[in-house]
Motif scaffolding. Sequence first.
Motif, mmCIF file in Angstrom:
data_model
loop_
_atom_site.group_PDB
_atom_site.id
_atom_site.type_symbol
_atom_site.label_atom_id
_atom_site.label_comp_id
_atom_site.label_asym_id
_atom_site.label_seq_id
_atom_site.Cartn_x
_atom_site.Cartn_y
_atom_site.Cartn_z
ATOM 1 N N THR A 218 0.824 -1.210 0.000
ATOM 2 C CA THR A 218 0.000 0.000 0.000
ATOM 3 C C THR A 218 0.855 1.256 0.000
ATOM 4 O OG1 THR A 218 -1.776 -1.144 1.205
ATOM 5 C CG2 THR A 218 -1.812 1.263 1.222
ATOM 6 N N VAL A 219 1.852 1.283 0.870
ATOM 7 C CA VAL A 219 2.734 2.451 0.956
ATOM 8 C C VAL A 219 3.529 2.601 -0.334
ATOM 9 C CG1 VAL A 219 4.700 3.471 2.173
ATOM 10 C CG2 VAL A 219 2.903 2.331 3.466
ATOM 11 N N SER A 220 4.001 1.496 -0.888
ATOM 12 C CA SER A 220 4.787 1.542 -2.114
ATOM 13 C C SER A 220 3.988 2.137 -3.267
ATOM 14 C CB SER A 220 5.269 0.126 -2.485
ATOM 15 O OG SER A 220 6.052 0.154 -3.652
ATOM 16 N N ARG A 221 2.719 1.775 -3.371
ATOM 17 C CA ARG A 221 1.882 2.331 -4.445
ATOM 18 C C ARG A 221 1.659 3.832 -4.247
ATOM 19 N NH1 ARG A 221 -1.002 -2.588 -3.777
ATOM 20 N NH2 ARG A 221 -2.469 -1.536 -2.369
ATOM 21 N N ARG A 222 1.532 4.251 -3.009
ATOM 22 C CA ARG A 222 1.250 5.667 -2.749
ATOM 23 C C ARG A 222 2.455 6.574 -2.983
ATOM 24 N NH1 ARG A 222 -2.940 6.232 2.377
ATOM 25 N NH2 ARG A 222 -4.602 4.951 1.464
ATOM 26 N N VAL A 223 3.669 6.027 -2.790
ATOM 27 C CA VAL A 223 4.857 6.853 -3.003
ATOM 28 C C VAL A 223 5.391 6.740 -4.434
ATOM 29 C CG1 VAL A 223 5.547 6.710 -0.577
ATOM 30 C CG2 VAL A 223 6.444 5.029 -2.201
ATOM 31 N N ASP A 224 4.752 5.896 -5.226
ATOM 32 C CA ASP A 224 5.181 5.711 -6.618
ATOM 33 C C ASP A 224 4.455 6.736 -7.496
ATOM 34 O OD1 ASP A 224 6.089 4.926 -9.052
ATOM 35 O OD2 ASP A 224 5.449 2.840 -8.871
ATOM 36 N N HIS A 225 5.174 7.763 -7.929
ATOM 37 C CA HIS A 225 4.590 8.830 -8.734
ATOM 38 C C HIS A 225 4.965 8.710 -10.217
ATOM 39 C CE1 HIS A 225 3.349 10.678 -5.025
ATOM 40 N NE2 HIS A 225 4.600 10.730 -4.604
#
Length: 226
Positions: A218-225
């Motif tokens: 979840t965190v990885s998807r949110r910080v992936d811009h």
Amino acid sequence: MILLDTWFNNPALQKAVLPAIWETLLMVGISSLATVAIGLPLGVVLYVTQKGALGENRWLNVVLSSIVVNITRSIPYAILMLALIPVTRWIVGTALGPIAASVSLAIAAIPFFARLVETALREVHPGKLDAAHAMGSTKMQSITKVLIPEAMPGLVAGVTTTVVTIIGYSAMAGLVGGGGLGRLAYNYGFQRYQPDVMVVTVILIVIMVQGVQWLGDTVSRRVDHR
């Protein structure tokens, strides 16, 4: 149904589960924080000192990569854990308990995480660093404001993988006095010949791993811009 019967008909197991979960979380939490705090800078140094990088330093890279990281990673955790007992006793004053187990867990996980950090940093396009350098950024600014932010999805994935690995190691640490779910499985599942208790502890560990993996994804998807 068998697992429910085991739980409700075993007051000793009910009393032991919550402390075992807490000890596992304590081991994993302390060692994970230490791993990230030390492994992240180590991974950055491994990357920036390699050939053609920002701070190329062949000898430092060879020492850190070939001697510190590779040798430590080559030692099986069970052997490393036993070999570090004198060091653990010197650092925390005892070789028993979850805090003591955190020492060997961190030492085993740091080089593993450092390699994951190095791999994540290599995925950043070199052109972004060149552009930052061309605009007058210092090496440290290029690292902190470009390199690490751009590699954040990979770094988060590396942290997730490392924490999952530490959870597995923590069960092994429980066999030699570390406590936690590993000791519970050994004391009840193995020594008392109660395989159903072993299954309960495995399920609890699987739940922990699944929770960590979900949070990391979840965190990885949110910080992936990208």
